[in-house]
Design an enzyme around this catalytic site. Structure first.
Site, PDB file in Angstrom:
ATOM      1  CD  GLU A 120      -1.220  -0.069   3.723  1.00  0.00           C
ATOM      2  OE1 GLU A 120      -1.876   0.965   3.919  1.00  0.00           O
ATOM      3  OE2 GLU A 120      -1.332  -1.109   4.409  1.00  0.00           O
TER       4      GLU A 120
ATOM      5  CG  HIS B 298      -2.765  -6.993  10.499  1.00  0.00           C
ATOM      6  ND1 HIS B 298      -1.566  -6.475  10.076  1.00  0.00           N
ATOM      7  CD2 HIS B 298      -3.609  -5.943  10.613  1.00  0.00           C
ATOM      8  CE1 HIS B 298      -1.699  -5.169   9.941  1.00  0.00           C
ATOM      9  NE2 HIS B 298      -2.925  -4.809  10.260  1.00  0.00           N
TER      10      HIS B 298
ATOM     11  CB  CYS C  42      -2.635  -4.521   6.667  1.00  0.00           C
ATOM     12  SG  CYS C  42      -2.132  -2.883   7.185  1.00  0.00           S
TER      13      CYS C  42
END
Lengths: 85, 420
Positions: free
Chosen positions: B82, B250, B114
């Site tokens: 990103e 994450h 993400c």
């Protein structure tokens, strides 16, 4: 809205605030108090919201409770969601 | 059935970092509940570092272990980011060049905040499973950098500054995906994916970020639950507490993962706080370890967690690891795989923790200087020479002496060199 039910949800949120933020335990919590001003960071705020959802057996997406600005608005939102509004 | 998964992986956490508590005190932020955030250090991308250098420096140690014949079987290169440096040309084009890959290789980039790294991994897995080119390998590189400018203004899009700057990091994870899954064998078909449109965090301008961190946190928690429920629907009998020896999340910051795990244990297992804490320490904490060095690595974050678990877990017998990936916007996925002793031995060769420990600590003055210097390499820069002094080398005592650095941008073309 019934005053009594609303007051019960307010008391529930207050006890959740005390649980997540031990430093404010026993302090008076007012409707226009912002969780941030009580010392809650974003993890704390999410935790307070979730504890209330679980106690009320609310099965909604958590994101539906985002955007509330203070304790009173959180109580209003929880009341509305728990009465299918 | 064809086996599939990660044959080799490596994580690269840059060459410099700042201490997060020092940064928060420097910004005069409230640190009274700092311990709860489980943050320690964050990677700072230097002007001579960009998504290409991070990606190459993560992948090259893997390629150095391959024979020419093996390297030439890499037929798919997916860059996941990103932090793109061009609307059209992919970061992967530079990765392909600097990694010396075969030209008969499909190269492209994926974006989904993400979640991009997981998107890339799953596409690579499907490429291998399809057996359209038996024996072919795929290289997936999740690489991100936050350069630090925040877009403010507007009432609803207000970032919680107290979390954003201290938690945003940089880093890359590289994974070689093949039918020899020595490091992480994917459980094929065991995928719970879930997504919808939500305006939590985004990068609406070339170098800026915006969003609503409370909304992001609630969406992350919703997705954690929903992806697991979908996984369980597809893998009947799955138990959040007993089916996975470890959980790789994450990790925007450790405190958020701890909160998510606590919520899942309470909701799915009716677990009490006294039981959740030791379970967190045993199954989740090993995966947060590297994030505590790097801050949020974004696309590579869930793989940094996976690597932390594989490096620091116990694999005398094969262990199943559950992975939760979330990308703002949003898409999320819960999936799993198995790690054996061979896998942990293979990963440890790359000395990820040693590399992280060898980075240079920046003082606040040096950090502010880096932020100012980063202005010279903003998105869209046409010409700039990166002064050698900007390299806050030395790179420490990592096993690889050579690292790729950005030397110049000339007519938009990025020119790199290997630095000793």
């Amino acid at each position: 809205m019934t005053e009594q039910r609303h007051a019960e949800i307010f008391a529930l949120v207050r006890s959740n605030i005390y649980e997540v933020l031990p430093d404010v335990e026993g302090r008076e919590i007012k409707s226009d108090d912002r969780l941030t001003d009580l010392g809650a960071n974003s993890v704390d705020r999410a935790e307070i919201v979730m504890l209330a959802m679980e106690a009320l057996s609310l099965h909604i997406q958590r994101v539906e409770l985002s955007g509330v600005k203070n304790v009173g608005e959180l109580v209003d939102a929880l009341y509305a969601k728990s009465h299918g509004q | 059935m064809t086996l599939v998964g990660i044959e080799a992986m490596n994580v690269f956490g840059g060459s410099a970092y700042v201490d997060v508590r020092e940064l928060m005190e420097h910004r005069q932020l409230d640190t009274s509940r700092f311990e709860q955030l489980l943050m320690s250090r964050k990677t700072v991308a230097l002007p001579c570092e960009d998504p290409v250098t991070f990606g190459v420096n993560a992948a090259r140690p893997i390629l150095d272990t391959l024979s020419d014949a093996e390297r030439n079987r890499i037929e798919l290169l997916i860059s996941c980011t990103e932090s793109g440096i061009d609307f059209g040309k992919s970061v992967g084009s530079y990765l392909h060049e600097w990694l010396g890959l075969n030209r008969n290789c499909r190269t492209f980039e994926v974006k989904n905040a993400c979640y991009a790294g997981t998107a890339g991994l799953q596409m690579a897995v499907n490429f291998v499973l399809s057996q359209v080119s038996p024996g072919a390998k795929a290289l997936v590189v999740a690489t991100d950098v936050s350069r630090y400018t925040v877009d403010d203004g507007g009432d609803s899009l207000t970032m919680d500054w107290a979390f954003v700057e201290p938690s945003s990091g940089a880093g890359a994870a590289a994974m070689l995906v093949s039918e020899i899954p020595e490091v992480f064998q994917l459980d094929v078909g065991a995928n719970g994916y879930y997504g919808y449109e939500v305006m939590d965090t985004c990068r609406p301008t070339p170098d800026g970020e915006a969003g609503d961190s409370d909304l992001g946190l609630l969406s992350y928690l919703d997705c954690c639950e929903q992806t697991f429920l979908e996984y369980r629907r597809r893998v009947p009998g799955t138990d959040y507490h007993t089916s996975f020896d470890y959980l790789a999340f994450h990790t925007p910051f450790g405190g958020m993962v701890k909160g998510a795990h606590r919520t899942m244990m309470r909701k799915l297992k009716k677990a009490k706080a006294a039981d959740i804490e030791p379970d967190f320490e045993r199954r989740v904490l090993p995966g947060i370890r590297y994030a505590q060095h790097t801050g949020n690595m974004m696309g590579g974050s869930v793989f940094s967690s996976l690597a932390g678990i594989i490096d620091h877990g116990s694999f005398d017998t094969p262990k199943r690891i559950g992975c939760f990936s979330y990308g703002s916007g949003c898409c999320a996925e819960f999936y799993s795989g198995v790690v054996s002793r061979t896998g942990s031995d293979r990963l440890r060769r790359f000395g990820i923790e040693e590399q992280l420990g060898a980075r240079r600590r920046l003082t606040m003055d040096q950090y502010e200087a880096v932020l100012r210097a980063n202005d010279s390499v903003r998105f869209g820069t046409r010409n700039v020479k990166i002064e050698p002094a900007d390299e806050v080398a030395p790179f420490g005592s990592g096993r690889r002496l050579e690292r790729l650095v950005l030397e110049e941008i000339r007519e938009f073309h990025r020119e790199y060199r290997w630095a000793a």
